[in-house]
Write a protein that holds these residues in place. Sequence first.
Motif, PDB file in Angstrom:
ATOM      1  N   VAL A  20       1.085  -1.036   0.050  1.00 29.44           N
ATOM      2  CA  VAL A  20       0.172  -0.471  -0.027  1.00 29.44           C
ATOM      3  C   VAL A  20       0.713   1.238   0.339  1.00 29.44           C
ATOM      4  O   VAL A  20       0.547   2.196  -1.010  1.00 29.44           O
ATOM      5  CB  VAL A  20      -0.513   0.263   1.295  1.00 29.44           C
ATOM      6  CG1 VAL A  20      -1.761   1.393   1.508  1.00 29.44           C
ATOM      7  CG2 VAL A  20      -1.926  -1.445   0.807  1.00 29.44           C
ATOM      8  N   LEU A  21       1.711   1.348   0.671  1.00 28.14           N
ATOM      9  CA  LEU A  21       3.016   2.646   0.882  1.00 28.14           C
ATOM     10  C   LEU A  21       3.518   2.555  -0.457  1.00 28.14           C
ATOM     11  O   LEU A  21       3.378   3.848  -1.149  1.00 28.14           O
ATOM     12  CB  LEU A  21       3.916   2.335   1.711  1.00 28.14           C
ATOM     13  CG  LEU A  21       4.948   3.507   1.704  1.00 28.14           C
ATOM     14  CD1 LEU A  21       4.888   4.554   1.958  1.00 28.14           C
ATOM     15  CD2 LEU A  21       5.880   2.507   2.919  1.00 28.14           C
ATOM     16  N   LEU A  25       2.560   5.758  -3.121  1.00 28.82           N
ATOM     17  CA  LEU A  25       3.536   7.099  -3.230  1.00 28.82           C
ATOM     18  C   LEU A  25       3.717   7.088  -4.620  1.00 28.82           C
ATOM     19  O   LEU A  25       4.534   8.308  -5.876  1.00 28.82           O
ATOM     20  CB  LEU A  25       4.742   6.271  -2.675  1.00 28.82           C
ATOM     21  CG  LEU A  25       5.184   6.823  -1.143  1.00 28.82           C
ATOM     22  CD1 LEU A  25       6.527   6.474  -1.036  1.00 28.82           C
ATOM     23  CD2 LEU A  25       5.105   7.860  -0.968  1.00 28.82           C
ATOM     24  N   ARG A  26       3.761   5.604  -5.597  1.00 30.76           N
ATOM     25  CA  ARG A  26       4.140   5.708  -7.128  1.00 30.76           C
ATOM     26  C   ARG A  26       2.398   6.514  -8.025  1.00 30.76           C
ATOM     27  O   ARG A  26       2.737   7.143  -8.695  1.00 30.76           O
ATOM     28  CB  ARG A  26       3.369   4.276  -7.610  1.00 30.76           C
ATOM     29  CG  ARG A  26       5.315   3.671  -7.693  1.00 30.76           C
ATOM     30  CD  ARG A  26       4.939   2.432  -8.314  1.00 30.76           C
ATOM     31  NE  ARG A  26       6.698   1.794  -7.910  1.00 30.76           N
ATOM     32  CZ  ARG A  26       6.761   0.185  -8.072  1.00 30.76           C
ATOM     33  NH1 ARG A  26       5.516  -0.060  -8.196  1.00 30.76           N
ATOM     34  NH2 ARG A  26       7.886   0.100  -7.708  1.00 30.76           N
ATOM     35  N   GLN A  27       1.090   6.611  -7.355  1.00 33.59           N
ATOM     36  CA  GLN A  27       0.118   6.753  -7.786  1.00 33.59           C
ATOM     37  C   GLN A  27       0.032   8.601  -7.598  1.00 33.59           C
ATOM     38  O   GLN A  27      -0.242   9.159  -7.931  1.00 33.59           O
ATOM     39  CB  GLN A  27      -1.469   6.610  -6.957  1.00 33.59           C
ATOM     40  CG  GLN A  27      -1.278   5.439  -7.142  1.00 33.59           C
ATOM     41  CD  GLN A  27      -2.786   4.548  -6.511  1.00 33.59           C
ATOM     42  OE1 GLN A  27      -3.164   4.880  -5.743  1.00 33.59           O
ATOM     43  NE2 GLN A  27      -3.401   3.770  -6.864  1.00 33.59           N
ATOM     44  N   THR A  28       0.527   8.578  -5.994  1.00 28.51           N
ATOM     45  CA  THR A  28       0.699  10.889  -6.244  1.00 28.51           C
ATOM     46  C   THR A  28       1.851  11.240  -7.073  1.00 28.51           C
ATOM     47  O   THR A  28       2.825  12.456  -6.261  1.00 28.51           O
ATOM     48  CB  THR A  28       0.383  10.812  -5.083  1.00 28.51           C
ATOM     49  OG1 THR A  28       1.784  10.391  -4.117  1.00 28.51           O
ATOM     50  CG2 THR A  28      -0.317   9.931  -4.033  1.00 28.51           C
ATOM     51  N   ASN A  29       2.614  10.371  -7.506  1.00 27.36           N
ATOM     52  CA  ASN A  29       3.559  10.985  -8.798  1.00 27.36           C
ATOM     53  C   ASN A  29       5.228  10.930  -7.708  1.00 27.36           C
ATOM     54  O   ASN A  29       6.138  11.942  -8.235  1.00 27.36           O
ATOM     55  CB  ASN A  29       3.312  11.913  -9.374  1.00 27.36           C
ATOM     56  CG  ASN A  29       2.506  11.194 -10.261  1.00 27.36           C
ATOM     57  OD1 ASN A  29       2.413  10.283 -11.227  1.00 27.36           O
ATOM     58  ND2 ASN A  29       1.397  12.613 -10.909  1.00 27.36           N
ATOM     59  N   GLU A  30       5.579   9.856  -6.405  1.00 28.40           N
ATOM     60  CA  GLU A  30       6.320  10.333  -6.126  1.00 28.40           C
ATOM     61  C   GLU A  30       6.602  12.447  -5.140  1.00 28.40           C
ATOM     62  O   GLU A  30       7.585  12.270  -5.447  1.00 28.40           O
ATOM     63  CB  GLU A  30       7.760   9.501  -6.548  1.00 28.40           C
ATOM     64  CG  GLU A  30       7.602   8.326  -7.296  1.00 28.40           C
ATOM     65  CD  GLU A  30       9.169   8.152  -7.506  1.00 28.40           C
ATOM     66  OE1 GLU A  30       9.660   8.482  -7.493  1.00 28.40           O
ATOM     67  OE2 GLU A  30       8.834   6.767  -8.090  1.00 28.40           O
ATOM     68  N   GLY A  58      10.550   3.630  -7.045  1.00 30.10           N
ATOM     69  CA  GLY A  58      10.945   3.792  -8.675  1.00 30.10           C
ATOM     70  C   GLY A  58      11.991   4.810  -8.163  1.00 30.10           C
ATOM     71  O   GLY A  58      13.084   3.465  -8.074  1.00 30.10           O
ATOM     72  N   ASP A  59      12.037   6.354  -8.399  1.00 31.30           N
ATOM     73  CA  ASP A  59      13.439   6.634  -8.637  1.00 31.30           C
ATOM     74  C   ASP A  59      13.728   7.166  -7.689  1.00 31.30           C
ATOM     75  O   ASP A  59      14.696   8.244  -7.520  1.00 31.30           O
ATOM     76  CB  ASP A  59      13.579   7.537  -9.980  1.00 31.30           C
ATOM     77  CG  ASP A  59      13.793   6.638 -11.408  1.00 31.30           C
ATOM     78  OD1 ASP A  59      13.774   5.631 -11.794  1.00 31.30           O
ATOM     79  OD2 ASP A  59      12.979   7.487 -11.846  1.00 31.30           O
ATOM     80  N   SER A  60      12.465   7.006  -6.433  1.00 36.31           N
ATOM     81  CA  SER A  60      13.025   7.645  -4.967  1.00 36.31           C
ATOM     82  C   SER A  60      13.573   7.198  -3.929  1.00 36.31           C
ATOM     83  O   SER A  60      12.901   6.037  -3.650  1.00 36.31           O
ATOM     84  CB  SER A  60      10.704   9.065  -5.474  1.00 36.31           C
ATOM     85  OG  SER A  60      11.100   9.378  -6.380  1.00 36.31           O
ATOM     86  N   ASN A  61      14.137   7.727  -3.163  1.00 35.26           N
ATOM     87  CA  ASN A  61      13.851   7.185  -1.569  1.00 35.26           C
ATOM     88  C   ASN A  61      13.208   8.232  -0.926  1.00 35.26           C
ATOM     89  O   ASN A  61      13.485   9.546  -1.091  1.00 35.26           O
ATOM     90  CB  ASN A  61      15.515   6.828  -1.317  1.00 35.26           C
ATOM     91  CG  ASN A  61      15.775   6.365   0.167  1.00 35.26           C
ATOM     92  OD1 ASN A  61      14.810   5.028  -0.399  1.00 35.26           O
ATOM     93  ND2 ASN A  61      16.287   6.972   1.014  1.00 35.26           N
TER      94      ASN A  61
END
Length: 106
Positions: A20-21, A25-30, A58-61
């Motif tokens: 879910v986390l 985060l993906r659905q809110t465009n990181e 994705g590309d984010s931490n």
Amino acid sequence: MSNVLRNFFGRHRLPQASTVLTKYLRQTNEPPWTSFFIKYTSVIDDQRGRSHFNWKTGDSNYHVLRSGCFPYIKYHCTKRPYEDLRVEDRLFNILKIVNLGERLTV
């Protein structure tokens, strides 16, 4: 029938909190920062005992600050470079234990 009973009897498989986390985060465009909460009864809590940790999506931490506020799990996520957060995680867990002790003595 509640989600807990459905999961217990195998009629409904709940998602893991980590899934879910990641999906949130993906659905809110990181985003650079976000917070949200989910009900304990809506997920399988596969992050139990974790309070402050890194989460790669994705590309984010993200530095994730996670707290339980029954009946919810609350997440605060900040996009930041990877850091070793083990000391902070332990400190938050100690503070939770101390806080529980204070509540029990009142």
